[in-house]
Design an enzyme around this catalytic site. Structure first.
Site, PDB file in Angstrom:
ATOM      1  N   LYS A 475     188.643 -31.969 -11.813  1.00 24.15           N
ATOM      2  CA  LYS A 475     187.188 -32.066 -11.838  1.00 24.15           C
ATOM      3  C   LYS A 475     186.683 -33.097 -10.817  1.00 24.15           C
ATOM      4  O   LYS A 475     187.411 -34.010 -10.397  1.00 24.15           O
ATOM      5  CB  LYS A 475     186.697 -32.423 -13.240  1.00 24.15           C
ATOM      6  CG  LYS A 475     186.931 -31.318 -14.284  1.00 24.15           C
ATOM      7  CD  LYS A 475     185.986 -30.157 -14.096  1.00 24.15           C
ATOM      8  CE  LYS A 475     186.295 -28.976 -15.022  1.00 24.15           C
ATOM      9  NZ  LYS A 475     185.875 -29.209 -16.396  1.00 24.15           N
ATOM     10  N   ARG A 510     193.630 -27.682 -20.660  1.00 25.60           N
ATOM     11  CA  ARG A 510     193.411 -26.598 -19.694  1.00 25.60           C
ATOM     12  C   ARG A 510     193.665 -27.172 -18.301  1.00 25.60           C
ATOM     13  O   ARG A 510     192.951 -28.081 -17.861  1.00 25.60           O
ATOM     14  CB  ARG A 510     191.988 -26.067 -19.828  1.00 25.60           C
ATOM     15  CG  ARG A 510     191.649 -24.849 -18.980  1.00 25.60           C
ATOM     16  CD  ARG A 510     190.224 -24.393 -19.269  1.00 25.60           C
ATOM     17  NE  ARG A 510     189.863 -23.199 -18.519  1.00 25.60           N
ATOM     18  CZ  ARG A 510     189.350 -23.215 -17.283  1.00 25.60           C
ATOM     19  NH1 ARG A 510     189.145 -24.376 -16.671  1.00 25.60           N
ATOM     20  NH2 ARG A 510     189.040 -22.080 -16.675  1.00 25.60           N
TER      21      ARG A 510
END
Length: 539
Positions: A475, A510
């Site tokens: 991210k 994830r």
């Protein structure tokens, strides 16, 4: 009387606090709070006499003049146990039971008669206008319709439905005893029952239920005496997530979800796997590196992404989904589809997907909740404000206590899912790293997973036990911290974030680089096990 009630309440919550290790905070009750609780109890008892034995005649077989709060236990150890539960839920709804809450799902060792298959156990909380004996009759009819016949007591059975609690009443007739007479000795009954309770002292019904337990600390203390949360995960009782043909114990080890993006515009690897051959090759790589679940996304949800229609999403998804289900490497593995459209979810499950991962938690297409309920698959509901095009607006980035607010907003999503027919035992929570959050917010969430659980536990103890999925991989905030502009260069940073998330309570991670993520999870799982053993030795 007031002082006695206050002392009893303090004892009950002290026991709950001791068991939950801080999940239940000791309330600073005022005289007003106690008087309000007592008055609420009196008002709710117009149709029944609380805490006193009732005769068969007083209830009769007719319906109640007002909705009564009830708890019904469920058990099964014959046939397809999960499907049987699904069928029983629907039949109860059709018989006059309005289901409002579900407990988690437990796989348990058989009691009393031990030479038989393991049980699945759960419970539901709801309301009904049926009188207690009429309700009992309906439940027995459901058991018979599902296939239960006479057999040895405590022996194998396709379904077992028991009334644990009915309003604030104690019942002792020839055919029905409420509360159930063996609650105190059955972990497989008490665990689901505890799930259906909150920790608010303002719930008059729950206050009366605790008093019916005949224990100063209520059901919390009874559960504590049986071992409480410390026995969950043992051979005797495991909390499980039914997915595909498996029962996942998400506390046994961290579950690894590998990312397969089919989009040209995903932030990390957009465009790499649009061709079917490339997508299948990457799926095989993810599996070889240790993925338990392959999460396929055919629509980018990065900030400001352009939204596709359901048909456009399906055009990308279906060719890959049809091929990936054929490869031998998928044996024993699970497929997740990342979508917020009901139409896509329905088609995906029809073609072999095992769970639905919805970044909107049902907010972008509310019909997805009913569809997933009918499909009978697990549902990942994520925290996000707005949609991908608006989630990073200044208005959506305003938080006070971020963990508390995420917990509250996630629980709203849980309630909508449950009321739409998705049992709690099929729900996974995702606090939404990178969605409606600044960099500092993301760090607070990773370090605050247990805090989010505790806050949810104040509203529903069961909801605080559902698996939590964390998706921090590659991210933007990791790139900002490490000065890595290219998402692929953030894998080392992702390992650190994954490890922090697991050590703080995440059950599913994830990740894009499954090899690194799986290794990090193995180390963290070993550390968590060592910590539990140390804590056990010091208690």
């Amino acid at each position: 009387m007031l002082l006695h009630a206050k002392e009893s309440t303090r004892k009950m919550y002290s026991a709950a606090k001791s068991y939950y290790g801080g999940l239940v905070s000791s309330p600073a009750l005022s005289v007003f709070d106690l008087r309000h609780s007592l008055n609420s109890s009196k008002k709710s008892s117009k149709h029944v006499i609380p805490c006193k034995a009732r005769s068969f005649k007083q209830f009769s077989l007719g319906g109640s003049s007002a909705d009564q709060e009830i708890v019904i236990a469920m058990g099964s150890n014959v046939g397809d146990r999960v499907s049987t539960f699904n069928k029983a839920l629907q039949m109860m709804k059709n018989s006059g039971v309005n289901i409002t809450r579900h407990a988690c799902l437990y796989e348990t060792a058989p009691a009393y008669v031990t030479d038989q298959p393991r049980f699945l156990n759960s419970a539901i909380r709801g309301t009904t206008k049926l009188g207690p004996h009429e309700l009992l009759k309906k439940l027995k009819e459901i058991e018979k319709d599902i296939g239960r016949t006479g057999g040895i007591r405590y022996g194998p059975r396709p379904i077992d439905l028991d009334i644990l609690l009915y309003g604030n009443s104690q019942i002792n007739s020839e055919t029905l005893i409420v509360p159930h007479e063996r609650i105190h000795e059955r972990p497989f009954v008490l665990a689901p029952l505890i799930d259906l309770l909150g920790t608010s002292t303002k719930d008059g019904v729950e206050t009366s239920w605790h008093s019916l337990s005949k224990c100063s600390g209520g059901f919390f203390e009874l559960w504590n005496k049986l071992g409480g949360e410390s026995i969950i995960g043992t051979e005797g009782i495991k909390r499980v997530l039914p997915v595909g043909n498996r029962l996942l114990d998400c506390c046994e080890r961290t579950v690894i979800m590998g990312v397969l993006n089919l989009t040209p515009d995903s932030f990390s690897d957009g465009g790499k796997f649009q061709q079917v051959e490339a997508a299948i090759s990457h799926a095989k790589l993810l599996i070889s590196e240790g993925a338990d679940i392959i999460d396929i996304g055919a629509q980018s949800t990065r900030p400001f992404a352009m939204r596709l229609s359901p048909n456009e999403e399906l055009e990308r998804l279906v060719p890959v989904l049809d091929e990936i289900t054929k490869i031998p490497e998928m044996e024993g593995k699970l497929l997740s589809v990342d979508t917020f459209y009901a139409e896509v979810a329905m088609e995906a499950v029809k073609r072999g997907a095992h769970l639905i991962n919805d970044v909107s938690g049902g907010q972008l297409d509310p019909t997805i909740l009913k569809v997933v309920a009918e499909l009978g698959v697990p549902y990942v509901t994520m925290h996000m404000r707005g949609d991908p095009s608006t989630m990073q607006n200044e208005q959506n980035l305003q938080y006070g206590d971020i963990c508390k607010e995420i917990a509250s907003e996630l629980y709203t999503r849980v309630r909508e899912a449950e009321l739409s027919g998705i049992p709690l035992w099929r729900i996974v929570l995702d606090p939404g790293i990178g969605f409606s959050k600044k960099s500092g917010h993301n760090l607070e969430v990773i370090m605050g997973v247990e805090s989010i659980r505790r806050e949810i536990g104040k509203m529903s103890i069961g909801a605080s036990h559902v698996p939590i999925l964390l998706g921090s991989s590659r991210k933007r905030f990791l790139g900002e911290i490490c000065n890595r502009a290219n998402p692929v260069d953030r894998d080392a940073a992702s390992v650190a974030a994954v490890a922090a998330g697991i050590l703080n309570g995440a059950n599913i991670v994830r990740v894009h680089n499954v090899g690194y993520g799986a290794d990090a999870a193995k180390v963290c799982d070993a550390l968590c096990k060592a910590r539990r053993l140390r804590e056990k030795c010091t208690t």
